[in-house]
Write a protein that holds these residues in place. Structure first.
Motif, PDB file in Angstrom:
ATOM      1  N   GLY A 127       0.841  -1.189   0.069  1.00  0.00           N
ATOM      2  CA  GLY A 127      -0.041  -0.020   0.058  1.00  0.00           C
ATOM      3  C   GLY A 127       0.977   1.036   0.083  1.00  0.00           C
ATOM      4  O   GLY A 127       1.974   1.371   0.367  1.00  0.00           O
ATOM      5  N   LYS A 128       0.166   2.273  -0.350  1.00  0.00           N
ATOM      6  CA  LYS A 128       0.866   3.658  -0.528  1.00  0.00           C
ATOM      7  C   LYS A 128       0.451   4.501   0.690  1.00  0.00           C
ATOM      8  O   LYS A 128      -0.352   4.208   1.575  1.00  0.00           O
ATOM      9  N   LYS A 129       1.128   5.703   1.154  1.00  0.00           N
ATOM     10  CA  LYS A 129       1.078   6.420   1.938  1.00  0.00           C
ATOM     11  C   LYS A 129      -0.597   6.971   1.815  1.00  0.00           C
ATOM     12  O   LYS A 129      -1.244   7.202   3.189  1.00  0.00           O
ATOM     13  N   ASP A 130      -0.906   7.388   0.700  1.00  0.00           N
ATOM     14  CA  ASP A 130      -2.273   7.934   0.624  1.00  0.00           C
ATOM     15  C   ASP A 130      -3.408   6.838   0.879  1.00  0.00           C
ATOM     16  O   ASP A 130      -4.465   7.359   1.016  1.00  0.00           O
ATOM     17  N   ASP A 131      -3.069   5.442   0.869  1.00  0.00           N
ATOM     18  CA  ASP A 131      -3.994   4.554   1.229  1.00  0.00           C
ATOM     19  C   ASP A 131      -4.223   4.393   2.609  1.00  0.00           C
ATOM     20  O   ASP A 131      -5.259   3.522   3.108  1.00  0.00           O
ATOM     21  N   ILE A 132      -3.475   5.074   3.262  1.00  0.00           N
ATOM     22  CA  ILE A 132      -3.453   4.645   5.031  1.00  0.00           C
ATOM     23  C   ILE A 132      -4.133   5.816   5.855  1.00  0.00           C
ATOM     24  O   ILE A 132      -3.636   7.248   5.447  1.00  0.00           O
TER      25      ILE A 132
END
Length: 318
Positions: A127-132
């Motif tokens: 996952g990416k930072k924007d997904d958290i």
């Protein structure tokens, strides 16, 4: 100005925290800090680099200036104790019961902590930072919880893969992790039915057209062979028609060669014998005045097919 002090029970001079560092026990120096504000009725104490001996109990008191009539406040009747853990708490993973291909999936990782100034950091293996998204909750006095929510869209390659959440606590030396296996349900499609069906139909059509082409080709070839006069095919065709009609029938060679029956052969023999007898002089007298072969023709006309070859003998020398 008031001074908040944390100390050991029944030992007012053994401070674990004081604004004056010289009054703090050496074992707790540079490890304690007052986070709360006394004017807000908050006396929260922070202890870093926790050791197994940091169990307490610890008591709190407030000292006021000498000019004050009260002299201070002591809360020795309400001390606190600490419970240390050998290992940091393990994160808890919660997810949707079903994960479908190409549909968003949310997985939550949570862990408790006891120090708001240094909460643990949660990280994901994918996952990416924007997904958290991260949320902090106050569960009970002295205990908080941090939640990390990962939202991503699983693919077919994520099926039976592992997803790990790691909690890193203050100091970067204490870590704990939790791993789960993803089971991704493939989106509904009929490719496994359509593709074999199309392949089967295509193969059947190909062989069908191939067979039609070959039949037409051989029909043209047969027509060419039949159009040739006197060819072997014509002979075989006539023979086949005669067999189907129920009789052998005359063959082309029979038409070219007229049949000769035994009667004609006998007539020729008799005529030749008689002719020769007329022009030849016998060297020996005939046993009979009328030789049999001269009158044999009359016997052939009686309808009897039997031929006595002995009667065809010619006596005498010609």
């Amino acid at each position: 100005m008031c001074n908040g002090i944390w100390h050991l029970p029944n030992e007012p001079k053994q401070n674990i925290y004081s604004e004056n560092e010289d009054d703090v026990l050496e074992n707790f120096r540079d490890r304690t800090k007052l986070l709360g504000k006394l004017n807000q009725n908050n006396c929260t104490l922070e202890i870093t680099e926790i050791k197994e001996s940091d169990t307490g109990p610890f008591c709190f008191r407030i000292e006021v200036p000498v000019t004050s009539k009260t002299g201070g406040f002591d809360f020795t009747h309400d001390c606190v104790e600490l419970k240390t853990l050998p290992d940091p708490p393990v994160p808890i993973l919660t997810d949707q019961k079903t994960a479908t291909e190409d549909h968003p999936l949310s997985v939550t990782c949570s862990v408790t902590y006891t120090c708001t100034s240094h909460p643990p950091t949660l990280t994901w293996s994918k996952g990416k930072k924007d997904d958290i998204a991260e949320v902090h909750k106050d569960i009970k006095p002295g205990t908080w919880e941090v939640l990390s929510i990962l939202t991503f869209t699983p693919t077919a390659q994520d099926d039976h893969s592992e997803l790990t959440c790691t909690a890193t606590f203050y100091g970067e030396e204490r870590r704990s992790s939790k791993t789960m296996k993803l089971y991704v349900k493939r989106k509904e499609n009929y490719n496994h039915i359509i593709i074999p069906t199309v392949v089967g139909l295509g193969t059947a059509l190909f062989f069908g057209f191939f067979c039609i082409f070959m039949v037409k080709k051989y029909k043209r070839r047969i027509a060419e062979l039949q159009s040739r006069d006197g060819s072997m095919w014509n002979r075989l065709s006539r023979l086949s028609r005669r067999i189907r009609s129920g009789g052998p029938g005359p063959s082309p060679s029979d038409h070219r060669r007229p049949a000769r029956d035994i009667g004609d052969l006998a007539n020729n023999v008799n005529s030749n014998s008689c002719a020769r007898q007329k022009v030849s002089k016998p060297r020996f007298p005939s046993p009979k005045s009328q030789p049999k072969f001269c009158s044999y023709k009359e016997d052939l006309d009686d309808g009897d097919d039997y031929i006595n070859t002995a009667d065809l003998n010619i006596y005498g020398n010609v």
